[in-house]
Motif scaffolding. Structure first.
Motif, PDB file in Angstrom:
ATOM      1  N   GLY A 137       0.795  -1.226   0.000  1.00  9.97           N
ATOM      2  CA  GLY A 137       0.000   0.000   0.000  1.00  9.97           C
ATOM      3  C   GLY A 137       0.820   1.264   0.000  1.00  9.97           C
ATOM      4  N   ARG A 138       2.099   1.172  -0.356  1.00 11.37           N
ATOM      5  CA  ARG A 138       2.996   2.317  -0.372  1.00 11.37           C
ATOM      6  C   ARG A 138       3.723   2.412  -1.713  1.00 11.37           C
ATOM      7  NH1 ARG A 138       0.478   2.474   3.713  1.00 11.37           N
ATOM      8  NH2 ARG A 138       1.181   3.083   5.807  1.00 11.37           N
ATOM      9  N   LEU A 139       4.201   3.617  -2.013  1.00 12.87           N
ATOM     10  CA  LEU A 139       5.168   3.819  -3.082  1.00 12.87           C
ATOM     11  C   LEU A 139       6.549   3.922  -2.452  1.00 12.87           C
ATOM     12  CD1 LEU A 139       3.359   6.590  -5.173  1.00 12.87           C
ATOM     13  CD2 LEU A 139       3.457   4.147  -5.706  1.00 12.87           C
ATOM     14  N   ILE A 140       7.525   3.283  -3.058  1.00 19.36           N
ATOM     15  CA  ILE A 140       8.898   3.345  -2.572  1.00 19.36           C
ATOM     16  C   ILE A 140       9.766   3.888  -3.688  1.00 19.36           C
ATOM     17  CG2 ILE A 140      10.849   2.063  -1.634  1.00 19.36           C
ATOM     18  CD1 ILE A 140       7.384   0.557  -1.443  1.00 19.36           C
ATOM     19  N   ALA A 141      10.314   5.091  -3.495  1.00 14.57           N
ATOM     20  CA  ALA A 141      11.174   5.741  -4.479  1.00 14.57           C
ATOM     21  C   ALA A 141      12.607   5.719  -3.967  1.00 14.57           C
ATOM     22  CB  ALA A 141      10.715   7.173  -4.730  1.00 14.57           C
ATOM     23  N   LEU A 142      13.568   5.541  -4.859  1.00 12.35           N
ATOM     24  CA  LEU A 142      14.950   5.388  -4.417  1.00 12.35           C
ATOM     25  C   LEU A 142      15.941   5.832  -5.468  1.00 12.35           C
ATOM     26  CD1 LEU A 142      15.880   1.850  -5.292  1.00 12.35           C
ATOM     27  CD2 LEU A 142      13.521   2.190  -4.616  1.00 12.35           C
ATOM     28  N   GLY A 143      17.083   6.320  -4.984  1.00 14.27           N
ATOM     29  CA  GLY A 143      18.189   6.660  -5.863  1.00 14.27           C
ATOM     30  C   GLY A 143      17.967   7.917  -6.677  1.00 14.27           C
ATOM     31  N   GLY A 144      18.761   8.056  -7.740  1.00 10.82           N
ATOM     32  CA  GLY A 144      18.735   9.230  -8.600  1.00 10.82           C
ATOM     33  C   GLY A 144      20.049   9.988  -8.508  1.00 10.82           C
ATOM     34  N   GLU A 145      20.143  11.069  -9.267  1.00  7.21           N
ATOM     35  CA  GLU A 145      21.367  11.867  -9.289  1.00  7.21           C
ATOM     36  C   GLU A 145      21.015  13.351  -9.370  1.00  7.21           C
ATOM     37  OE1 GLU A 145      23.701  11.160 -12.844  1.00  7.21           O
ATOM     38  OE2 GLU A 145      21.935  11.286 -14.134  1.00  7.21           O
ATOM     39  N   TRP A 146      22.001  14.196  -9.045  1.00  3.50           N
ATOM     40  CA  TRP A 146      21.846  15.630  -9.244  1.00  3.50           C
ATOM     41  C   TRP A 146      23.130  16.184  -9.824  1.00  3.50           C
ATOM     42  CZ3 TRP A 146      23.684  13.974  -4.568  1.00  3.50           C
ATOM     43  CH2 TRP A 146      24.727  14.696  -3.992  1.00  3.50           C
ATOM     44  N   PRO A 173      24.744   4.059  -3.292  1.00  2.81           N
ATOM     45  CA  PRO A 173      24.010   5.101  -4.015  1.00  2.81           C
ATOM     46  C   PRO A 173      24.051   4.833  -5.515  1.00  2.81           C
ATOM     47  CG  PRO A 173      25.529   6.062  -2.416  1.00  2.81           C
ATOM     48  CD  PRO A 173      25.869   4.604  -2.516  1.00  2.81           C
ATOM     49  N   ARG A 174      22.917   5.067  -6.181  1.00  5.25           N
ATOM     50  CA  ARG A 174      22.856   4.778  -7.612  1.00  5.25           C
ATOM     51  C   ARG A 174      21.821   5.642  -8.321  1.00  5.25           C
ATOM     52  NH1 ARG A 174      21.465  -1.241  -7.027  1.00  5.25           N
ATOM     53  NH2 ARG A 174      21.355  -0.657  -4.841  1.00  5.25           N
ATOM     54  N   HIS A 175      22.015   5.811  -9.616  1.00  2.16           N
ATOM     55  CA  HIS A 175      21.016   6.408 -10.500  1.00  2.16           C
ATOM     56  C   HIS A 175      20.916   5.529 -11.732  1.00  2.16           C
ATOM     57  CE1 HIS A 175      23.648   7.920 -13.780  1.00  2.16           C
ATOM     58  NE2 HIS A 175      24.560   7.881 -12.819  1.00  2.16           N
ATOM     59  N   GLY A 176      19.892   5.743 -12.537  1.00  9.21           N
ATOM     60  CA  GLY A 176      19.719   4.920 -13.729  1.00  9.21           C
ATOM     61  C   GLY A 176      19.575   3.448 -13.401  1.00  9.21           C
ATOM     62  N   LEU A 177      19.020   3.175 -12.228  1.00 11.95           N
ATOM     63  CA  LEU A 177      18.816   1.813 -11.752  1.00 11.95           C
ATOM     64  C   LEU A 177      17.390   1.370 -12.033  1.00 11.95           C
ATOM     65  CD1 LEU A 177      18.335   1.864  -7.849  1.00 11.95           C
ATOM     66  CD2 LEU A 177      18.131   3.880  -9.307  1.00 11.95           C
ATOM     67  N   ALA A 178      17.112   0.101 -11.790  1.00 14.15           N
ATOM     68  CA  ALA A 178      15.760  -0.430 -11.909  1.00 14.15           C
ATOM     69  C   ALA A 178      15.279  -0.847 -10.523  1.00 14.15           C
ATOM     70  CB  ALA A 178      15.730  -1.629 -12.849  1.00 14.15           C
ATOM     71  N   ALA A 179      13.968  -0.798 -10.311  1.00 13.96           N
ATOM     72  CA  ALA A 179      13.383  -1.212  -9.030  1.00 13.96           C
ATOM     73  C   ALA A 179      12.125  -2.024  -9.289  1.00 13.96           C
ATOM     74  CB  ALA A 179      13.055  -0.007  -8.156  1.00 13.96           C
ATOM     75  N   ALA A 180      11.909  -3.018  -8.438  1.00 10.84           N
ATOM     76  CA  ALA A 180      10.721  -3.860  -8.539  1.00 10.84           C
ATOM     77  C   ALA A 180      10.345  -4.332  -7.146  1.00 10.84           C
ATOM     78  CB  ALA A 180      10.970  -5.056  -9.453  1.00 10.84           C
ATOM     79  N   ALA A 181       9.065  -4.659  -6.964  1.00 16.14           N
ATOM     80  CA  ALA A 181       8.584  -5.198  -5.696  1.00 16.14           C
ATOM     81  C   ALA A 181       7.912  -6.541  -5.947  1.00 16.14           C
ATOM     82  CB  ALA A 181       7.595  -4.235  -5.038  1.00 16.14           C
ATOM     83  N   ILE A 182       8.244  -7.501  -5.106  1.00 13.73           N
ATOM     84  CA  ILE A 182       7.581  -8.800  -5.110  1.00 13.73           C
ATOM     85  C   ILE A 182       7.156  -9.071  -3.679  1.00 13.73           C
ATOM     86  CG2 ILE A 182       7.837 -11.269  -5.522  1.00 13.73           C
ATOM     87  CD1 ILE A 182       9.781 -10.634  -7.743  1.00 13.73           C
ATOM     88  N   ASP A 183       5.839  -9.209  -3.476  1.00 15.18           N
ATOM     89  CA  ASP A 183       5.268  -9.260  -2.131  1.00 15.18           C
ATOM     90  C   ASP A 183       5.726  -8.013  -1.378  1.00 15.18           C
ATOM     91  OD1 ASP A 183       3.919 -11.679  -2.610  1.00 15.18           O
ATOM     92  OD2 ASP A 183       5.723 -12.824  -2.168  1.00 15.18           O
ATOM     93  N   GLN A 184       6.369  -8.165  -0.219  1.00 15.15           N
ATOM     94  CA  GLN A 184       6.777  -7.015   0.582  1.00 15.15           C
ATOM     95  C   GLN A 184       8.238  -6.635   0.359  1.00 15.15           C
ATOM     96  OE1 GLN A 184       3.537  -5.963   1.639  1.00 15.15           O
ATOM     97  NE2 GLN A 184       4.638  -5.403   3.484  1.00 15.15           N
TER      98      GLN A 184
END
Length: 345
Positions: free
Chosen positions: A265-274, A305-316
């Motif tokens: 029930g949440r969004l999880i955002a991670l990483g990136g660059e500036w 720390p990373r950018h240009g990565l991929a993210a996925a969720a399976i169950d929790q």
């Protein structure tokens, strides 16, 4: 790593794309833990979950030399913590969108190589079938660095970059767009839908509560944005909600090159660059969004720390996959980390 049998790849790609999530709950978090690394270093990638496995395609091995464009597909089985290799792409791609559509795995657009250069935005769309990958209806316009999700059985692409003029081959030929396309698998066609409220590239997306969420991203001229937009397909309406906060560690806005997934029930955002005068940096931050409160909270920072990565969720469990470990892509990595959302009621 072993070479996966084509039939196994197709079976995974044809399975139900929606992996069951636990019911809505408050979310505490444990820290990130290392998992089996992706067998090759790569960044500027996207992924999709199909048949309980995570599929990554294409990317850049070393963007300082953009001729090193990847054409391999990697498939991760979380039950065994093992990566296998799928069939190769028909041609190398970086920044291709990887998305499911009614249970079928698709690899869409991205940049390829042409006589004009190695940043040629493409319209190719490949779908997993009994032969590995086959071409389906092309995008109506070239598109890369877009958000791709499966919403109500259709593949949606939102925002990104494409050429607005005749030139198409160099990075500077591409412009930020607010485009919104949906693919109907039965009709094998793309339909233009209401554009996103803001043109940007390198944003992240997920489906939560039956609606599409687009977070972060950046513009070429304005830098990163924490903006959060929500699309309701029933009403064909966009709403803008609380943005991702700036990084407490750096004071910089989390925006371009991040990744996002939905779980518990949440969004999880991670990483990136500036980017900044004299350089910039890469974010380790994890941000967790509660849609009932319209509020972001800090989660455990990634170990790498990373950018240009991929993210996925399976169950929790949320997986952070590969990506660039320094700003502007000087070093790609294959690091994979995961953490679990611990529910309580």
């Amino acid at each position: 790593m072993t070479q996966i049998d084509r039939r196994a790849f197709i079976a995974a790609a044809g399975a139900a794309a929606a992996v069951p999530l636990a019911g809505r709950a408050q979310a505490l978090t444990t820290g990130w833990a290392p998992k089996a690394p992706l067998p090759w270093a790569v960044q500027e990638i996207y992924c999709a979950v199909s048949g309980g496995r995570i599929v990554v395609a294409g990317g850049l091995r070393r963007p300082a030399r953009v001729t090193e464009i990847e054409d391999r597909i990697a498939i991760y089985d979380p039950t065994t913590d093992v990566w296998t290799q799928g069939p190769r792409l028909p041609s190398p791609r970086h920044h291709p969108m990887v998305v499911t559509c009614g249970g079928a795995l698709m690899i869409v657009g991205g940049y390829g190589r042409s006589d004009a250069g190695d940043w040629t935005a493409m319209t190719d769309v490949w779908m997993a079938d009994g032969e590995g990958l086959s071409a389906v209806a092309r995008l109506p316009t070239p598109l890369s660095e877009s958000v791709g999700v499966d919403l109500a059985g259709r593949a949606h692409l939102v925002t990104g970059r494409r050429p607005l003029g005749a030139a198409n081959g160099q990075w500077n030929d591409q412009s930020d767009v607010a485009d919104h396309w949906a693919y109907d698998r039965g009709a094998d066609r793309w339909e233009a839908l209401r554009p996103a409220p803001m043109a940007r590239n390198s944003a992240a997306g997920a489906v939560l509560d039956g609606v599409l969420w687009v977070a972060g991203g950046r513009t070429v001229t304005g830098g990163g944005t924490g903006r959060l937009d929500r699309y309701d397909s029933v009403g064909d309406r966009w709403d803008t909600l609380a943005p991702i906060p700036a990084s407490p560690a750096t004071g910089q806005q989390v925006g371009g090159g991040l990744a996002m997934a939905a779980a518990g029930g949440r969004l999880i955002a991670l990483g990136g660059e500036w980017f900044a005068a004299g350089g910039g940096g890469v974010f380790a931050e994890t941000w967790i969004y509660d849609p009932t409160a319209d509020r972001w909270a800090a989660g455990p920072p990634m170990r790498t720390p990373r950018h240009g990565l991929a993210a996925a969720a399976i169950d929790q469990t949320i997986y952070a996959i590969a990506g660039g470990e320094v700003v502007s892509g000087g070093r790609a990595g294959g690091v994979v980390e995961a953490f679990e959302l611990d529910p309580f009621y």
